[in-house]
Design an enzyme around this catalytic site. Structure first.
Site, short mmCIF file in Angstrom:
data_model
loop_
_atom_site.label_atom_id
_atom_site.label_comp_id
_atom_site.label_asym_id
_atom_site.label_seq_id
_atom_site.Cartn_x
_atom_site.Cartn_y
_atom_site.Cartn_z
CE LYS A 219 45.16 44.36 62.32
NZ LYS A 219 44.63 45.73 62.32
CE LYS B 229 48.87 45.04 63.67
NZ LYS B 229 47.88 46.02 63.52
#
Ligand code: PBG
Length: 348
Positions: free
Chosen positions: A220, A273
């Protein structure tokens, strides 16, 4: 053999031929629909920076999940907007927390839906960070700066606060067990503390949830593309930023290490992400690891498409489908997307 023996246009002549040789397909079942749950009843409040995305009270969320399932979108992920925030994220792990209530209602109303629970503390902390904050006194920080030889006039080289890693693990584990108890099928930690997958796995197993999978937001990145989400989930940090725990957008090798460590700690599904600005990371993860791979088409990706479409600068549906297809082509087995319902409608 080259042209004229080879003409790649031969297989592009008709839609039937194009469909026959198509390498990548989107299916509604591989889409995961994010929902933002807020207190109250009958509430459906549109997020300003994400037209078409709503804060939903539990009853409205149940309707929304029924609709998604009817369209073939069988997985959802829940985020919560609690009544109150504090310094220990009580709303994240409370038995009657907003996501816990939503999960119970959704699981009892809609039989086969897969409910994922985002595990993070930022929405529940008064300061909006994803872990416990330790403030350092100005004097302390100043002394440290001086001992490092920083010039007196230089801007602070050291943060005046710290996001505590190990202390936060306990709250993340407690949140995960609480979500599993309320019926959440998949635990999805998005906080980026080191060791959280292992801590959550141990806690789930200890509470009898050894069959509950963990979808780890493994790579992330600290991204400007989360802007609209922070409005949707009311989770913007009140000071500083998330760069000391989320990843540097420049690093793909480090992303592979993050994923590898989460797998060692027991992750069942890994995620990259944001999605579209990080297709290279998705592709690299696909080649290197054999776990199911998720990608999150985040709020900013959604907002950009919506804004351009509103100006009639792009064809909204076409760009929506192309963006999702490209994320699949890069190697994602599932996509978390605010377009889940609409894409499913177009695929039908
Ligand atoms: C919580 C969390 C965030 C997103 C998912 N979980 C925000 C953040 O890290 O700031 C972003 C999702 C999106 O932008 O759509 N930590």
């Amino acid at each position: 053999m080259a042209f004229p023996a080879n003409r790649l246009r031969r297989l592009r002549r008709t839609e039937t031929l194009r469909t026959l040789v198509r390498e990548t397909r989107l299916t509604p079942e591989s889409l995961v629909y994010p929902l933002f749950i807020c207190p109250g009843t009958g509430i459906r409040k549109e997020v300003r920076s994400m037209p078409g995305v709503f804060n939903l009270s539990v009853d409205e969320a149940v309707h929304e999940v029924r609709e998604a399932c009817a369209l073939g979108v069988l997985s959802i992920i829940l985020f919560g907007l609690p009544e109150k925030k504090d310094e220990v994220a009580t709303g994240a792990w409370a038995e009657d927390g907003i996501v816990q209530r939503a999960a119970r209602a959704i699981k009892s109303a809609v039989r086969d839906v897969v409910v994922m629970g985002d595990v993070c503390l930022c929405e529940y902390m008064s300061h909006g960070h994803c872990g416990i904050v330790k403030e350092r006194t100005k004097d302390n920080a100043k002394a440290e700066r001086q001992s490092l030889g920083a010039a007196a006039a230089a801007p602070p080289a050291i943060a005046e606060y710290e996001i505590l890693n190990d202390a936060s693990l306990e709250l993340l584990a407690r949140t995960s067990v609480s979500l599993a108890r309320s019926g959440v099928d998949i635990i999805a930690p998005s906080d980026m503390m080191d060791g959280r997958v292992g801590a959550i796995r141990t806690a789930l197993d200890g509470a009898g949830f050894e069959n509950t999978p963990i979808l780890s937001y493994a790579a992330k990145f600290s991204s400007g593309f989360y802007g609209p989400f922070r409005e949707a989930a009311d989770s913007a940090p009140q000071f500083g930023d998330r760069r000391s725990y989320q990843m540097d957008p420049a690093n793909i090798r480090e992303a592979m290490r993050e994923i590898e460590l989460d797998i060692e700690e027991g992750a069942d599904i890994i995620m990259v992400k944001p999605a579209m600005p990080y297709l290279d990371v998705i592709a690299a993860a696909r080649h290197r690891f054999d776990l199911p791979l998720a990608a999150y088409q985040v709020s900013g990706e959604y907002a950009m498409i919506e804004a351009a479409a509103r100006n009639q600068w792009i064809d909204r549906e076409r760009v929506m489908m192309e963006s999702l297809l490209s994320i699949r082509r890069a190697g994602a087995s599932m996509i978390l997307t605010y377009y889940a319902k609409e894409a499913a409608r177009l695929l039908a």
